[in-house]
Design a protein around this motif. Structure first.
Motif, PDB file in Angstrom:
ATOM      1  N   ASN A  77     -15.693  -1.010  -8.853  1.00 48.98           N
ATOM      2  CA  ASN A  77     -14.828   0.151  -9.090  1.00 48.98           C
ATOM      3  C   ASN A  77     -13.572   0.095  -8.216  1.00 48.98           C
ATOM      4  O   ASN A  77     -13.024   1.123  -7.834  1.00 48.98           O
ATOM      5  N   LYS A  78     -13.127  -1.118  -7.890  1.00 49.01           N
ATOM      6  CA  LYS A  78     -11.926  -1.340  -7.065  1.00 49.01           C
ATOM      7  C   LYS A  78     -12.056  -0.729  -5.670  1.00 49.01           C
ATOM      8  O   LYS A  78     -11.097  -0.242  -5.084  1.00 49.01           O
ATOM      9  N   ASN A  79     -13.257  -0.740  -5.121  1.00 50.18           N
ATOM     10  CA  ASN A  79     -13.526  -0.187  -3.795  1.00 50.18           C
ATOM     11  C   ASN A  79     -13.150   1.289  -3.697  1.00 50.18           C
ATOM     12  O   ASN A  79     -12.523   1.735  -2.717  1.00 50.18           O
ATOM     13  N   THR A  80     -13.522   2.033  -4.719  1.00 44.09           N
ATOM     14  CA  THR A  80     -13.386   3.489  -4.698  1.00 44.09           C
ATOM     15  C   THR A  80     -14.760   4.098  -4.946  1.00 44.09           C
ATOM     16  O   THR A  80     -15.589   3.506  -5.652  1.00 44.09           O
ATOM     17  N   THR A  99      -4.310  -7.421  -7.104  1.00 42.16           N
ATOM     18  CA  THR A  99      -2.922  -7.103  -7.446  1.00 42.16           C
ATOM     19  C   THR A  99      -2.182  -8.288  -8.058  1.00 42.16           C
ATOM     20  O   THR A  99      -1.476  -8.144  -9.054  1.00 42.16           O
ATOM     21  N   ILE A 100      -2.335  -9.456  -7.452  1.00 47.44           N
ATOM     22  CA  ILE A 100      -1.599 -10.643  -7.881  1.00 47.44           C
ATOM     23  C   ILE A 100      -2.400 -11.429  -8.915  1.00 47.44           C
ATOM     24  O   ILE A 100      -3.623 -11.561  -8.807  1.00 47.44           O
ATOM     25  N   ASP A 101      -1.702 -11.956  -9.930  1.00 45.50           N
ATOM     26  CA  ASP A 101      -2.358 -12.775 -10.945  1.00 45.50           C
ATOM     27  C   ASP A 101      -3.066 -13.958 -10.296  1.00 45.50           C
ATOM     28  O   ASP A 101      -2.528 -14.597  -9.376  1.00 45.50           O
ATOM     29  N   MET A 244       9.304   4.025   4.280  1.00 41.05           N
ATOM     30  CA  MET A 244      10.013   5.098   3.575  1.00 41.05           C
ATOM     31  C   MET A 244      11.370   4.668   3.032  1.00 41.05           C
ATOM     32  O   MET A 244      12.168   5.511   2.641  1.00 41.05           O
ATOM     33  N   LEU A 245      11.623   3.360   2.991  1.00 41.09           N
ATOM     34  CA  LEU A 245      12.919   2.869   2.514  1.00 41.09           C
ATOM     35  C   LEU A 245      12.864   2.336   1.086  1.00 41.09           C
ATOM     36  O   LEU A 245      13.856   1.803   0.590  1.00 41.09           O
ATOM     37  N   GLY A 246      11.739   2.463   0.430  1.00 40.59           N
ATOM     38  CA  GLY A 246      11.595   1.910  -0.903  1.00 40.59           C
ATOM     39  C   GLY A 246      12.500   2.566  -1.936  1.00 40.59           C
ATOM     40  O   GLY A 246      12.751   3.772  -1.880  1.00 40.59           O
ATOM     41  N   ASP A 247      12.970   1.751  -2.893  1.00 41.42           N
ATOM     42  CA  ASP A 247      13.678   2.317  -4.045  1.00 41.42           C
ATOM     43  C   ASP A 247      12.705   3.179  -4.847  1.00 41.42           C
ATOM     44  O   ASP A 247      13.077   4.204  -5.397  1.00 41.42           O
ATOM     45  N   ILE A 248      11.470   2.708  -4.892  1.00 43.40           N
ATOM     46  CA  ILE A 248      10.376   3.468  -5.498  1.00 43.40           C
ATOM     47  C   ILE A 248       9.238   3.491  -4.485  1.00 43.40           C
ATOM     48  O   ILE A 248       8.836   2.450  -3.961  1.00 43.40           O
ATOM     49  N   ILE A 249       8.721   4.673  -4.198  1.00 43.63           N
ATOM     50  CA  ILE A 249       7.630   4.811  -3.229  1.00 43.63           C
ATOM     51  C   ILE A 249       6.388   5.331  -3.953  1.00 43.63           C
ATOM     52  O   ILE A 249       6.385   6.430  -4.502  1.00 43.63           O
ATOM     53  N   LEU A 250       5.355   4.501  -3.946  1.00 40.03           N
ATOM     54  CA  LEU A 250       4.071   4.860  -4.540  1.00 40.03           C
ATOM     55  C   LEU A 250       3.054   5.083  -3.422  1.00 40.03           C
ATOM     56  O   LEU A 250       3.268   4.680  -2.278  1.00 40.03           O
ATOM     57  N   ALA A 251       1.953   5.722  -3.762  1.00 35.38           N
ATOM     58  CA  ALA A 251       0.890   5.940  -2.776  1.00 35.38           C
ATOM     59  C   ALA A 251      -0.452   6.015  -3.478  1.00 35.38           C
ATOM     60  O   ALA A 251      -0.533   6.362  -4.668  1.00 35.38           O
ATOM     61  N   GLU A 252      -1.502   5.666  -2.740  1.00 38.68           N
ATOM     62  CA  GLU A 252      -2.856   5.824  -3.268  1.00 38.68           C
ATOM     63  C   GLU A 252      -3.339   7.248  -3.003  1.00 38.68           C
ATOM     64  O   GLU A 252      -2.935   7.868  -2.009  1.00 38.68           O
ATOM     65  N   PRO A 253      -4.201   7.783  -3.858  1.00 43.21           N
ATOM     66  CA  PRO A 253      -4.699   9.153  -3.670  1.00 43.21           C
ATOM     67  C   PRO A 253      -5.391   9.338  -2.324  1.00 43.21           C
ATOM     68  O   PRO A 253      -6.158   8.478  -1.877  1.00 43.21           O
ATOM     69  N   ASP A 290       7.254   9.157  -4.849  1.00 46.84           N
ATOM     70  CA  ASP A 290       7.622   9.273  -6.261  1.00 46.84           C
ATOM     71  C   ASP A 290       6.404   9.463  -7.158  1.00 46.84           C
ATOM     72  O   ASP A 290       6.445  10.251  -8.105  1.00 46.84           O
ATOM     73  N   LYS A 291       5.330   8.749  -6.860  1.00 47.23           N
ATOM     74  CA  LYS A 291       4.148   8.847  -7.722  1.00 47.23           C
ATOM     75  C   LYS A 291       2.898   8.419  -6.964  1.00 47.23           C
ATOM     76  O   LYS A 291       2.927   7.467  -6.185  1.00 47.23           O
ATOM     77  N   ILE A 292       1.810   9.143  -7.186  1.00 50.48           N
ATOM     78  CA  ILE A 292       0.501   8.761  -6.657  1.00 50.48           C
ATOM     79  C   ILE A 292      -0.254   8.040  -7.765  1.00 50.48           C
ATOM     80  O   ILE A 292      -0.405   8.572  -8.874  1.00 50.48           O
ATOM     81  N   VAL A 293      -0.704   6.831  -7.481  1.00 55.94           N
ATOM     82  CA  VAL A 293      -1.311   5.988  -8.504  1.00 55.94           C
ATOM     83  C   VAL A 293      -2.725   5.589  -8.079  1.00 55.94           C
ATOM     84  O   VAL A 293      -2.927   5.097  -6.966  1.00 55.94           O
ATOM     85  N   HIS A 294      -3.685   5.784  -8.961  1.00 56.67           N
ATOM     86  CA  HIS A 294      -5.061   5.355  -8.699  1.00 56.67           C
ATOM     87  C   HIS A 294      -5.104   3.835  -8.576  1.00 56.67           C
ATOM     88  O   HIS A 294      -4.364   3.120  -9.253  1.00 56.67           O
ATOM     89  N   ARG A 295      -5.954   3.344  -7.715  1.00 54.01           N
ATOM     90  CA  ARG A 295      -6.015   1.908  -7.452  1.00 54.01           C
ATOM     91  C   ARG A 295      -6.261   1.085  -8.717  1.00 54.01           C
ATOM     92  O   ARG A 295      -5.702   0.000  -8.882  1.00 54.01           O
TER      93      ARG A 295
END
Length: 316
Positions: A77-80, A99-101, A244-253, A290-295
């Motif tokens: 479960n992706k370590n959740t 994350t990486i192919d 905090m310098l990202g053009d897009i800042i994501l975070a895990e829940p 910008d957005k909270i994204v599930h793992r």
């Protein structure tokens, strides 16, 4: 005389606790009743609390809901947590794997490590212990790879190495990774997780905030994308610089995100902070994320952003 032999006796079945083992024993009522004193059944036996030993290789206990889960189910479960959805901390190798192919990751500066520039007592011993525990030479792994076919440079901080504190080697590895991205015209993704600047390197550690920020400034000037992904915990000097310098800042829940610790802030302002203070959801409400994204959705989300940034092409 014979009447007493056939008189019906009253019995009670009660649990007997012996060295943590429970067995049901039949006890004659006469054994627990006395003319001078009546002992209630509920108070007769003192229950002893015993700790259950859990094999960490098979089971894992969720720190949020307390559920004991099969490690295999959690990893699938992706370590959740499969019950409360808590995002457990994972190491840098696990992060790269999900994350990486597969087969596309090329690591940068694998052998770069910190020394002891200030002669801080026992610092070398701490580094050696961290290396043994984490299997890494520093608190960040950098390299390049592809996400759903989209090339990028990636940096992953690992909290298993001195809580991913930022020393001179961490700052240097991230800066070099950004410089390679500039050379190859690739976007940069940094998975942030840190307790802050590394105290054993003092001012040299703080200088890494400026160095990494300057490198990302050059990346921005070239019109290249930088995505910051905040994971648990992202605090201190890392939050105050490249996180905090990202053009897009994501975070895990549920990730802890902040600068100073909760207790320090409460003692300073003499107020009690909200329960959800410094959680990703709270920080997003204040406009920093910008957005909270599930793992489980993070790889696809990053892949889509990179695809759009590449103009709808997957560069080889």
């Amino acid at each position: 005389m014979f009447k007493d032999w056939f008189q019906k006796k009253k019995y009670a079945t009660i649990p007997i606790y012996d060295n943590g083992k429970v067995s049901n024993s039949v006890v004659n009522k006469d054994m627990i009743e006395n003319k001078d004193e009546k002992i209630e059944l509920n108070n007769t036996i003192k229950k002893e609390k015993t700790e259950i030993e859990v094999d960490d290789n098979i089971w894992i206990k969720c720190k949020k809901c307390g559920e004991v889960l099969l490690r295999k189910d959690v990893e699938e479960n992706k370590n959740t947590c499969t019950k409360c959805d808590l995002h457990l901390r994972i190491n840098s190798r696990e992060r790269i794997a999900i994350t990486i192919d597969e087969g596309t990751f090329i690591e940068y500066d694998e052998n770069l490590r910190s020394k002891n520039p200030l002669g801080f007592p026992e610092y070398e011993e701490k580094i050696k212990k961290a290396e043994e525990q984490s299997g890494l030479k520093e608190a960040v792994v950098t390299g390049e790879g592809k996400i759903n076919g989209n090339p990028c440079v990636i940096c992953v901080m690992d909290s298993n190495f001195m809580m991913a504190s930022m020393g001179s080697a961490v700052g240097e590895k991230i800066t070099r990774a950004v410089e390679r991205a500039l050379e190859k015209k690739l976007p940069v993704i940094i998975f942030c997780a840190s307790g802050g600047a590394r105290m054993q390197e003092a001012i040299i550690s703080l200088m890494q905030m400026a160095k990494t920020s300057a490198a990302l400034g050059k990346l921005s000037d070239e019109g290249l994308l930088y995505i910051s992904v905040l994971t648990d915990p992202t605090t201190g000097g890392v939050t105050a610089s490249f996180a905090m310098l990202g053009d897009i800042i994501l975070a895990e829940p549920g990730a802890q995100i902040g600068f100073a610790g909760r207790r320090v802030i409460e003692q300073t302002i003499k107020q009690t902070l909200p329960e959800e203070f410094q959680k990703a959801e709270f920080v997003q409400e204040k406009g920093f994320i910008d957005k909270i994204v599930h793992r489980k959705d993070l790889k696809d989300t990053l892949g889509k952003i990179l695809y759009i940034h590449n103009g709808g092409e997957k560069h080889e």
